[in-house]
Write a protein that holds these residues in place. Sequence first.
Motif, mmCIF file in Angstrom:
data_model
loop_
_atom_site.group_PDB
_atom_site.id
_atom_site.type_symbol
_atom_site.label_atom_id
_atom_site.label_comp_id
_atom_site.label_asym_id
_atom_site.label_seq_id
_atom_site.Cartn_x
_atom_site.Cartn_y
_atom_site.Cartn_z
ATOM 1 N N ALA A 194 46.194 11.220 84.337
ATOM 2 C CA ALA A 194 44.892 10.621 84.089
ATOM 3 C C ALA A 194 43.872 11.701 83.785
ATOM 4 C CB ALA A 194 44.454 9.813 85.310
ATOM 5 N N GLY A 209 46.646 23.654 87.727
ATOM 6 C CA GLY A 209 46.445 22.396 88.441
ATOM 7 C C GLY A 209 45.817 21.296 87.623
ATOM 8 N N THR A 222 52.132 20.699 83.530
ATOM 9 C CA THR A 222 53.533 20.396 83.822
ATOM 10 C C THR A 222 53.735 18.887 83.849
ATOM 11 O OG1 THR A 222 53.514 22.356 85.204
ATOM 12 C CG2 THR A 222 55.404 20.914 85.409
HETATM 13 P P1 ADP Z 1 49.573 22.651 86.055
HETATM 14 O O1 ADP Z 1 50.969 22.651 85.530
HETATM 15 O O2 ADP Z 1 48.537 22.393 85.023
HETATM 16 O O3 ADP Z 1 49.236 23.855 86.854
HETATM 17 P P2 ADP Z 1 50.555 20.405 87.477
HETATM 18 O O4 ADP Z 1 50.928 19.552 86.345
HETATM 19 O O5 ADP Z 1 51.677 21.142 88.114
HETATM 20 O O6 ADP Z 1 49.439 21.430 87.048
HETATM 21 O O7 ADP Z 1 49.774 19.541 88.542
HETATM 22 C C1 ADP Z 1 50.071 19.571 89.901
HETATM 23 C C2 ADP Z 1 49.897 18.212 90.514
HETATM 24 O O8 ADP Z 1 48.527 17.821 90.476
HETATM 25 C C3 ADP Z 1 50.630 17.135 89.784
HETATM 26 O O9 ADP Z 1 51.926 17.005 90.258
HETATM 27 C C4 ADP Z 1 49.793 15.907 90.060
HETATM 28 O O10 ADP Z 1 50.134 15.336 91.298
HETATM 29 C C5 ADP Z 1 48.393 16.457 90.162
HETATM 30 N N1 ADP Z 1 47.677 16.337 88.895
HETATM 31 C C6 ADP Z 1 47.188 17.352 88.170
HETATM 32 N N2 ADP Z 1 46.565 16.917 87.084
HETATM 33 C C7 ADP Z 1 46.676 15.584 87.084
HETATM 34 C C8 ADP Z 1 46.230 14.564 86.210
HETATM 35 N N3 ADP Z 1 45.556 14.839 85.092
HETATM 36 N N4 ADP Z 1 46.511 13.279 86.525
HETATM 37 C C9 ADP Z 1 47.186 13.001 87.647
HETATM 38 N N5 ADP Z 1 47.629 13.922 88.514
HETATM 39 C C10 ADP Z 1 47.377 15.206 88.249
#
Ligand code: ADP
Length: 632
Positions: free
Chosen positions: A179, A219, A223
């Motif tokens: 989201a 975050g 991913t």
């Molecule tokens: P990144 O890879 O950008 O560092 P992640 O995708 O690993 O971040 O995000 C870590 C967790 O944070 C996800 O597993 C999810 O639970 C939550 N999260 C982060 N961004 C979102 C988003 N846009 N919508 C919903 N959950 C999110």
Amino acid sequence: MKNFSWKIALLWTLPLLVVGFFLWQGTFTTPTASSGLSGNTASTRMTYGRFLDYLNSDRVTSVELYDNGRTAIVQAIDPELDNRLQKLRVDLPANSPELIAKLRDADVNFEYHPAGNEGAVWGLLGNLLFPVILIGALFFLFRRSNNMPGGPGQAMNFGKSKAKFQMEAKTGIMFDDVAGIDEAKEELQEVVTFLKQPERFTAVGAKIPKGVLLVGPPGTGKTLLAKAIAGEASVPFFSISGSEFVEMFVGVGASRVRDLFKKAKENAPCLIFIDEIDAVGRQRGAGIGGGNDEREQTLNQLLTEMDGFEGNTGIIIIAATNRADVLDSALMRPGRFDRQVMVDNPDIKGRLEILEVHARDKKIAPEVSLNAIARRTPGFSGADLANLLNEAAILTARRRKEAVTIHEIDDAVDRVVAGMEGTPLTDGKSKRLIAYHEIGHAIVGTLVKDHDPVQKVTLIPRGQAQGLTWFIPSEDQGLISRSQLMARIAGAMGGRAAEEEIFGSDEVTTGAGGDLQQVSEMARQMVTVYGMSDLGPIALGGGQGDQVFLGAGLTSRAEYSEEVASRIDDQVRQIAEHGHQLARKIIRENREVIDRLVDLLIEKETIDGEELKQIVSEYAEVPEKERFVPQI
Ligand code: ADP
Ligand code: MG
Ligand code: ZN
């Protein structure tokens, strides 16, 4: 998990083997005497002196020597027992050659048993057995771990190392679970279509981008987004982290890249996700010493593989980084990661949506407004928000409540921002001092017009801080005016100013260290980055803070003269001093209300922002703070 099991095995077998070594050493290499002695059950012992007495009085009939002459089994006549023969065991002194002469003189029948051959054979076997078992065990472990990613087997056969990638046949994550980053989602929708129906593109001769680069702070859901694409297209998801390519052994990274692409081709259509690609994809030849050979080989291999497959084999590579600026330009050229998608921290609307996603599987009391939480959390990433709701749920369970209430949410926000709560200080001078320090921040923050309003002041320690003053951050994080920065500097000086005004400059404490550091940083940026000083609107120094290559800062010389450098220092000091004097003035002029607030704070531990404003307004005029309130 698998990794875990072999480690346990190794941890347990090694000590066992070592213990075994000593045991075997003990039983096999010194059986010399015992093998012979065990036949003669001479359990009764006799002292050496007594033995000599017996010898002198001719009571000894025979002597057998064992153990290199250190133990003797003596047959003697005991006159007290009807001259019966008796077997006695004697421990002999280490060197007693005169004993042999004595025995000969006394005409005693004696026999010498050298350290038996039998014993030597056992000793040799014992010595050999341990290394054989150890080598066997290690061999076994290496063989086992070869099939496992990350096992020590890599050291043995790094030439054909297995890639450390994971394959998820089904990620189970859908676009619905992501989201607040709608633009990114829209951009990537097309990728799903490509994975599902490549004909639609190939029919019209369109080439599909092979690689998509997701750029954004940690975050924010990069991913997650990649997984959602795989989930939506229901294709396998291969993931590997850039740092896993870089290994101690040259060539391992490159061979991992090869393996990864080989596996992916077998499973096409599929999606490869390379996290932290900056770990391998940095500009080649940057920094001191020209960089790292292994990394460059890995990067070259990656580039080759990306060129190697035709655009339509059904493999899409998605990479993530938070430093697109450091990536090698070869990675970004068309045909590789030619599409970049920004994934930023969510705005207030995005935060609300993310909260809604993560509130789905949690019991939240109906009166809790996710809207209000979204409002309170500017600057939070998606991961922070997920973590926030999870912390709140944990607190709820700990407090044995039915559903998450606003109290748990509040506590969770504090915890996510400032760390774990500590135990409150006991009353005393230092508590008073901290109270004055915090009220100092709060009163300056309240009375300076451009400062963010106070949310609360508390004396409950949290993380590193002994007390905390919370401000309501403004939603518009982007642009900050000069007067806002000056206000923040004055506010940060409020703590130290209060200590000085109330306790005198001899009594100031180390508690203001963090505040002063913030002040210096802000002031220096005002001068060198934002052109907000008498030096005029000019950027000085070119963002040293952004340098990521070790040594790059050493080679790029400052773009200004010594003279300008000292003028910068001067300006920084002026700005900080201005804030300091403003803070001291406010403290001096409001001493009465400060004393009252400190008493209240010590009594209640926490004062709410509204109450604080109320009390201050009885003594002074509190400026109304303009707030940008975004509409959801
Ligand atoms: P990144 O890879 O950008 O560092 P992640 O995708 O690993 O971040 O995000 C870590 C967790 O944070 C996800 O597993 C999810 O639970 C939550 N999260 C982060 N961004 C979102 C988003 N846009 N919508 C919903 N959950 C999110
Ligand atoms: Mg990630
Ligand atoms: Zn402080």
